[in-house]
Design a protein around this motif. Structure first.
Motif, PDB file in Angstrom:
ATOM      1  N   LEU A 135      46.861  38.184  40.782  1.00  0.00           N
ATOM      2  CA  LEU A 135      46.448  37.010  41.547  1.00  0.00           C
ATOM      3  C   LEU A 135      46.823  37.161  43.022  1.00  0.00           C
ATOM      4  CD1 LEU A 135      47.569  34.258  39.047  1.00  0.00           C
ATOM      5  CD2 LEU A 135      45.219  34.720  39.734  1.00  0.00           C
ATOM      6  N   MET A 140      36.274  40.638  38.501  1.00  0.00           N
ATOM      7  CA  MET A 140      37.122  40.753  37.308  1.00  0.00           C
ATOM      8  C   MET A 140      36.406  40.075  36.148  1.00  0.00           C
ATOM      9  SD  MET A 140      40.238  41.808  36.435  1.00  0.00           S
ATOM     10  CE  MET A 140      40.916  41.783  34.799  1.00  0.00           C
ATOM     11  N   GLN A 141      36.194  40.824  35.083  1.00  0.00           N
ATOM     12  CA  GLN A 141      35.480  40.303  33.919  1.00  0.00           C
ATOM     13  C   GLN A 141      36.345  39.301  33.168  1.00  0.00           C
ATOM     14  OE1 GLN A 141      32.419  41.824  33.029  1.00  0.00           O
ATOM     15  NE2 GLN A 141      32.082  40.392  31.371  1.00  0.00           N
ATOM     16  N   GLU A 142      35.722  38.162  32.795  1.00  0.00           N
ATOM     17  CA  GLU A 142      36.472  37.177  32.009  1.00  0.00           C
ATOM     18  C   GLU A 142      36.577  37.639  30.566  1.00  0.00           C
ATOM     19  OE1 GLU A 142      35.112  33.189  31.986  1.00  0.00           O
ATOM     20  OE2 GLU A 142      35.373  32.935  34.124  1.00  0.00           O
ATOM     21  N   ARG A 195      41.446  37.075  42.370  1.00  0.00           N
ATOM     22  CA  ARG A 195      42.037  38.044  41.431  1.00  0.00           C
ATOM     23  C   ARG A 195      41.408  39.411  41.654  1.00  0.00           C
ATOM     24  NH1 ARG A 195      42.179  37.389  34.923  1.00  0.00           N
ATOM     25  NH2 ARG A 195      40.005  36.910  35.248  1.00  0.00           N
ATOM     26  N   ASP A 196      42.248  40.428  41.714  1.00  0.00           N
ATOM     27  CA  ASP A 196      41.697  41.774  41.935  1.00  0.00           C
ATOM     28  C   ASP A 196      41.272  42.401  40.606  1.00  0.00           C
ATOM     29  OD1 ASP A 196      43.972  42.668  40.676  1.00  0.00           O
ATOM     30  OD2 ASP A 196      44.911  43.495  42.472  1.00  0.00           O
ATOM     31  N   GLU A 197      40.786  43.654  40.681  1.00  0.00           N
ATOM     32  CA  GLU A 197      40.259  44.319  39.491  1.00  0.00           C
ATOM     33  C   GLU A 197      41.326  44.517  38.426  1.00  0.00           C
ATOM     34  OE1 GLU A 197      37.237  45.291  38.406  1.00  0.00           O
ATOM     35  OE2 GLU A 197      36.455  44.147  40.090  1.00  0.00           O
ATOM     36  N   HIS A 247      53.533  31.693  38.940  1.00  0.00           N
ATOM     37  CA  HIS A 247      52.365  31.139  39.635  1.00  0.00           C
ATOM     38  C   HIS A 247      51.817  29.928  38.877  1.00  0.00           C
ATOM     39  CE1 HIS A 247      48.576  31.204  41.980  1.00  0.00           C
ATOM     40  NE2 HIS A 247      48.032  30.825  40.817  1.00  0.00           N
ATOM     41  N   PHE A 248      51.621  30.118  37.584  1.00  0.00           N
ATOM     42  CA  PHE A 248      51.018  29.011  36.827  1.00  0.00           C
ATOM     43  C   PHE A 248      52.023  27.904  36.507  1.00  0.00           C
ATOM     44  CE2 PHE A 248      47.619  32.155  36.120  1.00  0.00           C
ATOM     45  CZ  PHE A 248      46.574  31.391  36.617  1.00  0.00           C
ATOM     46  N   GLU A 269      46.074  35.655  30.428  1.00  0.00           N
ATOM     47  CA  GLU A 269      45.928  36.480  31.627  1.00  0.00           C
ATOM     48  C   GLU A 269      45.487  35.655  32.843  1.00  0.00           C
ATOM     49  OE1 GLU A 269      43.201  39.448  30.229  1.00  0.00           O
ATOM     50  OE2 GLU A 269      44.533  39.882  28.548  1.00  0.00           O
ATOM     51  N   TYR A 270      44.706  34.610  32.585  1.00  0.00           N
ATOM     52  CA  TYR A 270      44.138  33.863  33.715  1.00  0.00           C
ATOM     53  C   TYR A 270      43.814  32.441  33.296  1.00  0.00           C
ATOM     54  CZ  TYR A 270      40.909  32.744  37.550  1.00  0.00           C
ATOM     55  OH  TYR A 270      40.290  32.157  38.615  1.00  0.00           O
ATOM     56  N   LEU A 271      44.068  31.508  34.190  1.00  0.00           N
ATOM     57  CA  LEU A 271      43.734  30.100  33.954  1.00  0.00           C
ATOM     58  C   LEU A 271      43.029  29.602  35.206  1.00  0.00           C
ATOM     59  CD1 LEU A 271      47.186  29.028  32.722  1.00  0.00           C
ATOM     60  CD2 LEU A 271      45.248  27.801  31.857  1.00  0.00           C
ATOM     61  N   GLU A 278      43.985  31.730  43.658  1.00  0.00           N
ATOM     62  CA  GLU A 278      43.614  32.335  42.375  1.00  0.00           C
ATOM     63  C   GLU A 278      42.541  33.403  42.494  1.00  0.00           C
ATOM     64  OE1 GLU A 278      43.142  28.989  39.806  1.00  0.00           O
ATOM     65  OE2 GLU A 278      45.234  28.434  40.143  1.00  0.00           O
ATOM     66  N   PHE A 332      50.654  32.486  45.736  1.00  0.00           N
ATOM     67  CA  PHE A 332      51.199  31.653  46.805  1.00  0.00           C
ATOM     68  C   PHE A 332      51.997  32.470  47.824  1.00  0.00           C
ATOM     69  CE2 PHE A 332      50.575  28.775  43.200  1.00  0.00           C
ATOM     70  CZ  PHE A 332      49.765  27.831  43.808  1.00  0.00           C
ATOM     71  N   GLN A 349      37.086  34.592  42.744  1.00  0.00           N
ATOM     72  CA  GLN A 349      36.742  34.116  41.419  1.00  0.00           C
ATOM     73  C   GLN A 349      36.124  32.723  41.469  1.00  0.00           C
ATOM     74  OE1 GLN A 349      37.378  35.981  38.514  1.00  0.00           O
ATOM     75  NE2 GLN A 349      37.899  37.574  39.981  1.00  0.00           N
ATOM     76  N   ASP A 358      41.724  34.701  28.707  1.00  0.00           N
ATOM     77  CA  ASP A 358      41.522  33.815  29.859  1.00  0.00           C
ATOM     78  C   ASP A 358      41.263  32.391  29.366  1.00  0.00           C
ATOM     79  OD1 ASP A 358      41.728  36.043  31.374  1.00  0.00           O
ATOM     80  OD2 ASP A 358      39.624  36.140  31.965  1.00  0.00           O
TER      81      ASP A 358
END
Lengths: 680, 121
Positions: free
Chosen positions: A632, B1-3, A626-628, B92-93, B60-62, A624, A635, A661, B29
């Motif tokens: 992600l 990366m900003q949350e 994560r880039d800018e 992925h998730f 977007e993110y978990l 997980e 896998f 992250q 997020d």
């Protein structure tokens, strides 16, 4: 001889004067007289009430009372400080009267051909007026309409050019009747001492001289309210500072209250300037905004600021009391200031004015009580606040003190400075000192916390094995890169003392930072103690689950495996990333992380780790990353990385470079049969 | 990366026959800071909400803390006998949800139509 010298001394001036001129005469300085201005102090004829016929120049006003607008020496307006203040009609036989009043004066002016005259309205008047010349409307201050009461403003300079009386001749004597129709709002009765009508004489004179006086009067008006403008700017700056503090620490409600209340005070001062310098706000709207809305909110806000500042907790209903008092203050001012005089009888207003007085007294008690508690709990901080608080409370009674002729405003450099503004200066100084002390305290606390974190980091370095145990037949590498000073990932490698097996436990506590680090300490302790009694992976996970369950947000994914000397592996998983053998992910059933429910079912599997095979265990911080752009690491990238020989450090670096992250931990175990090692 | 913060939109969805379905549409997020958005919103549902649709299509993110919150929601719903269907997760998730055992409480679907249809099965 002495007598002769004395005679010469006495006669010398006469001798010099009578002596004939020997030099040419000096050039003559020409002085043109006539550019003059006259204050129309009276005698004015005055009558309360209203009748359009009173503008008529032929109206017989001989029965009206006579008023003189000549100020007494040293008199000044008690609110704005203008010199030459004359009491209004309430101070001259009409106490409590509000509404219309007429002033008439008959003036005879001699003007040269082409000379233009103008009239400057009274610089200080309650509240609005129309001026008539020989029955014709010349101009007005305030908005007059056929229906309803006039809209009044705070006193401002006015100027009206006078019409030519004899257009054909352009010169000569002319008698003119000036009539002022003046309106005073009932709300003005309580605002200033002796209100009503004109407080200064209108000026009549040469147009350009009146224009110069008009400009001067505007300068005086601007200067008079300069302190409010400066105060407003100061409080806006303070508000910016306080909101900056909110950004630094959103959890501290003090900064919210402080930012809100200083912003309101800045708005209050700015609004006063707007009312004094422009005609955008009628008196009724002005009083509503200033007295009914802003002043109660600011007072209630300051009580809350001090309440929060001194960290007072009791009585618990103080907040509700403050809200109630603030609302009552608003209501009583709205109804007690005769703003809605067309709808609400004056006696009702008087009652609500008394209510307002009572509410302000309660606020004063609350402020003083808060400061006293502050002294008891905070010591000198309370003492610092005490004078500020008391002055703030007293300055709520400026109207009453002013009506009682108790001085509440001073005029250094002809700028008005109110008692409340003096309090504001002390307030800013006190807040500055207190904030400085708070900042120093906060810095000291941050240093202590940083030390705590450093110590926790050192403890974790003890818990997370930096030097890996030497296990016969295994090459173990590990890489651990916490996202913050203290990480939430953990792993333990515990060789069995007798049977040659090794227990490996990897996991990831939810969250990171100090809280996660403390949970790691708890889990590592539990792993080590449990392993002494039963190194079975499934038993281990159940045991760890018991440690975490019921501890609020204490959750962790965890994988435990026992690797026998012959390569047999028994592996139990609680929601952790499945292991990779030689770059291939081992499919496993899903299972809940530790601590979610009391009796979970963990997934269990057995396999053999062949000689030369590598088992790779990763935390979700790898997958997980994560880039800018928000992509992600995923896998697939992990799978691609593991397709060629790669160290644990290289895997961790790849994920970290991509965009770390979360905590990243990688453990790689390569098995060699003892015989292979011996051959090698 | 900003949350970015978590936003939740709650709405009633009609999927053909049967009682209306309550859809919780998450966006942004989902992290440890999402507790009010995730559990708070769920706890605000009335007892009439028997069928719940979780939409992650705009998430977007978990992270692991966010996933723990989703598990808590699922577990609480299963205790109350509420049915949950989930859709909109990236592959992925989907894998992560499967790994942490969420599929014991919900099925994962590619879109809303298939998630809705699953309530009738």
């Amino acid at each position: 001889m002495r007598a002769i010298w004395f005679s010469l001394l006495v006669l010398w001036p006469l001798l010099t004067l009578s002596a004939p001129a020997q030099s040419p005469p000096a050039p003559t300085t020409n002085i043109t007289l006539g550019q003059s201005i006259v204050a129309l102090t009276g005698p004015w004829k005055f009558h309360t009430g209203d009748d359009p016929q009173w503008a008529d120049p032929n109206f017989n006003d001989s029965g009206w009372e006579t008023v003189d607008l000549t100020p007494t020496a040293g008199s000044f307006n008690p609110i704005v400080g203008f010199s030459g203040y004359v009491p209004g009609w309430t101070g001259k036989g009409h106490p409590g009267y509000w509404g219309y009043g007429w002033y008439r004066i008959r003036v005879s002016t001699a003007r040269r051909p082409g000379q233009k005259l103008a009239l400057a309205g009274p610089a200080d008047v309650n509240d609005a007026f129309q001026v008539f010349v020989n029955g014709k409307l010349l101009g007005s201050f305030g908005k007059f309409s056929e229906r309803g009461s006039p809209v009044a403003y705070m006193s401002q300079p006015t100027m009206f050019p006078l019409p030519e009386l004899h257009a054909d001749s352009g010169a000569g004597d002319a008698t003119q009747v000036l009539a002022f129709r003046i309106w005073m709002d009932p709300s003005t009765l309580g605002l200033v001492p002796n209100p009503g009508g004109m407080h200064s004489a209108p000026l009549l004179g040469e147009a350009n001289v009146v224009a110069a006086q008009y400009q001067l009067a505007w300068l005086n008006t601007v200067r008079s309210y300069l302190s409010s403008a400066i105060e407003g700017a100061l409080f806006f700056l303070l508000a910016i500072m306080a909101f900056s503090l909110v950004l630094f620490d959103r959890s501290d409600s003090l900064y919210w209250w402080l930012a809100g209340v200083v912003l309101l005070t800045g708005v209050y001062s700015g609004y006063v300037c707007l009312g004094a310098w422009t005609q955008t706000q009628g008196a009724a709207v002005f009083n509503l905004v200033v007295d009914v809305l802003l002043r109660p909110l600011i007072l209630g806000g300051w009580v809350m600021v001090w309440w929060v500042w001194f960290r007072l907790r009791r009585p618990a209903w103080t907040g509700k009391l403050l809200v109630g008092l603030t609302l009552l203050y608003m209501l009583s001012d709205a109804l007690g200031e005769d703003i809605f005089f067309t709808a609400i009888p004056h006696r009702v207003s008087v009652f609500f004015h008394l209510v307002s007085l009572g509410v302000r007294l309660l606020f004063l008690l609350l402020l003083v009580g808060t400061a006293v508690e502050g002294v008891r709990q905070q010591g000198w901080e309370g003492w610092l606040a005490m004078p500020v608080v008391v002055l703030a409370g007293i300055s709520q009674f400026t109207m009453e003190l002013g009506v009682l002729h108790i001085r509440i405003v001073w005029f250094p450099f002809r700028t008005q400075v109110w008692l409340g503004q003096i309090d504001d200066v002390f307030l800013v100084a006190a807040i500055f000192l207190l904030l400085l002390r708070r900042l120093l305290f906060s810095l000291r606390r941050q240093r202590e916390m940083a030390l705590d974190v450093k110590q926790a980091q050192e403890v974790q370095q003890v818990l997370i094995p930096m030097a890996l145990p030497q296990v016969p037949g295994l090459i173990i590498e590990s890489e651990y890169r916490p996202a913050r000073e203290v990480g939430g990932d953990f792993f333990q490698i515990l060789p069995h003392p007798t049977d040659g097996s090794v227990l490996i436990v990897v996991g990831d506590v939810t969250g990171h930072g100090l809280q996660a680090g403390m949970l790691v300490a708890l889990l590592v302790g539990a792993i080590r103690s449990t392993a002494q009694f039963d190194p079975d992976p499934l038993v281990m996970l159940h045991c760890l689950n018991q440690r975490l369950f019921g501890r609020g947000h204490a959750h962790a994914t965890c994988l435990a495996l026992r690797l026998a000397p012959d390569g047999a592996v028994r592996l139990a998983n609680a929601g952790h990333l499945p292991p990779y053998v030689n770059g291939n992910e081992l499919a496993m059933e899903g299972a809940l992380p530790l601590g979610m429910i009391e009796s979970p079912e963990f997934s269990l599997m057995h396999f053999d780790l062949a000689s030369g095979a590598t088992l790779t265990l990763l935390s979700d911080g790898v997958a997980e990353a994560r880039d800018e752009q928000g992509h992600l690491f995923g896998f697939e990238r992990i799978h691609d990385l593991l397709q060629k020989p790669i160290t644990a450090a290289e895997i961790a670096t790849a994920a970290q470079t991509f965009g770390q992250q979360d905590d990243i931990s990688v453990l790689a175990v390569t098995r060699f049969a003892i015989t292979d090692l011996a051959v090698a | 990366m900003q949350e970015t913060g978590t936003r939740v939109k709650m709405e009633e969805v009609n999927c053909g026959s049967g009682a209306p379905i309550t859809a919780l549409r998450f966006s942004g997020d989902i992290t440890s800071a999402s507790e009010p958005a995730i559990l708070g919103t769920y706890q605000g549902l009335g007892p009439e909400s028997k069928r719940i649709l979780l939409d992650f299509s705009k998430v977007e993110y978990l992270n692991s803390s966010g996933i723990a919150l989703v598990i808590q929601l699922m577990y609480a719903a299963s205790k109350k006998g509420q049915a949950i269907q989930t859709f909109g997760l990236t592959p992925h998730f989907q894998k992560v949800f499967t790994m942490v055992g969420i599929t014991k409480y919900t099925q994962l679907h590619p879109d809303q139509a298939s998630a809705c249809a699953a309530f009738s099965e």
